[in-house]
Scaffold this motif. Structure first.
Motif, short mmCIF file in Angstrom:
data_model
loop_
_atom_site.label_atom_id
_atom_site.label_comp_id
_atom_site.label_asym_id
_atom_site.label_seq_id
_atom_site.Cartn_x
_atom_site.Cartn_y
_atom_site.Cartn_z
N LEU A 238 0.82 -1.20 0.00
CA LEU A 238 0.00 0.00 0.00
C LEU A 238 0.85 1.26 0.00
N ARG A 239 2.05 1.15 0.60
CA ARG A 239 2.94 2.30 0.71
C ARG A 239 4.36 1.81 0.92
N ASP A 240 5.31 2.42 0.26
CA ASP A 240 6.73 2.09 0.40
C ASP A 240 7.54 3.38 0.51
N SER A 241 8.54 3.36 1.36
CA SER A 241 9.47 4.48 1.43
C SER A 241 10.84 3.95 1.85
N GLY A 242 11.87 4.68 1.51
CA GLY A 242 13.22 4.32 1.92
C GLY A 242 13.83 3.25 1.05
N GLY A 243 14.91 2.67 1.55
CA GLY A 243 15.67 1.69 0.80
C GLY A 243 15.07 0.31 0.82
N THR A 244 15.59 -0.55 -0.04
CA THR A 244 15.11 -1.91 -0.19
C THR A 244 16.25 -2.91 0.07
N ALA A 245 15.89 -4.18 0.16
CA ALA A 245 16.90 -5.22 0.31
C ALA A 245 17.84 -5.23 -0.90
N ALA A 246 17.29 -4.99 -2.07
CA ALA A 246 18.13 -4.93 -3.28
C ALA A 246 19.15 -3.80 -3.18
N ASP A 247 18.77 -2.67 -2.56
CA ASP A 247 19.71 -1.56 -2.37
C ASP A 247 20.89 -1.98 -1.50
N VAL A 248 20.62 -2.75 -0.46
CA VAL A 248 21.68 -3.21 0.44
C VAL A 248 22.72 -4.00 -0.34
N ILE A 249 22.24 -4.93 -1.15
CA ILE A 249 23.15 -5.80 -1.91
C ILE A 249 23.91 -5.00 -2.96
N ARG A 250 23.21 -4.16 -3.69
CA ARG A 250 23.82 -3.40 -4.77
C ARG A 250 24.81 -2.36 -4.25
N GLU A 251 24.41 -1.65 -3.19
CA GLU A 251 25.22 -0.53 -2.70
C GLU A 251 26.12 -0.87 -1.52
#
Length: 98
Positions: free
Chosen positions: A63-76
Motif C-alpha cells: 500500500l505504501r513504500d518508502s526508503g531503501g530496499t533489500a536490493a539496495d543493500v546488496i547493490r550498494e
C-alpha cells in the motif's frame, strides 16, 4: 565461551520481530515463525521463493513504500532504512526495514 551457530539460530527463531535471511539474489534462505505469521503463508508455501515474488505473484499488496530496499543493500553494500505498509493474508502490517 564463544556463542555457536545453535545460539544464533535460537536467537533468530525466538526473536519477537519478523525476520528473514536473504542471499545476494534475494532468495529467502531462512525465516522465523513471526515472519511466517506476518506474511500469512506456511513455510512449505515459501520454499524456493525470492523476496520480489511476494509482489510479482500478488501474494502481498504493498500500500505504501518508502526508503531503501533489500536490493539496495546488496547493490550498494550499505545499511538501509525503509518502511512498507502491506496487506497480507494475515492482515495489514507496517514493516520497518533495516
Amino acid at each position: 565461551m564463544q556463542p555457536g551457530i545453535e545460539d544464533y539460530r535460537y536467537i533468530f527463531e525466538h526473536n519477537p520481530a519478523a525476520a528473514a535471511i536473504l542471499d545476494h539474489e534475494l532468495n529467502i534462505i531462512e525465516m522465523n515463525e513471526q515472519f511466517l505469521g506476518m506474511v500469512g503463508y506456511r513455510r512449505d508455501q515459501l520454499q524456493n521463493i525470492r523476496l520480489p515474488d511476494f509482489r510479482a505473484r500478488g501474494m502481498i499488496k504493498y500500500l505504501r513504500d518508502s526508503g531503501g530496499t533489500a536490493a539496495d543493500v546488496i547493490r550498494e553494500k550499505r545499511v538501509i532504512f525503509g518502511e512498507s505498509t502491506m496487506e497480507t493474508p494475515s492482515g495489514t502490517h507496517v514493516v520497518q526495514r533495516t
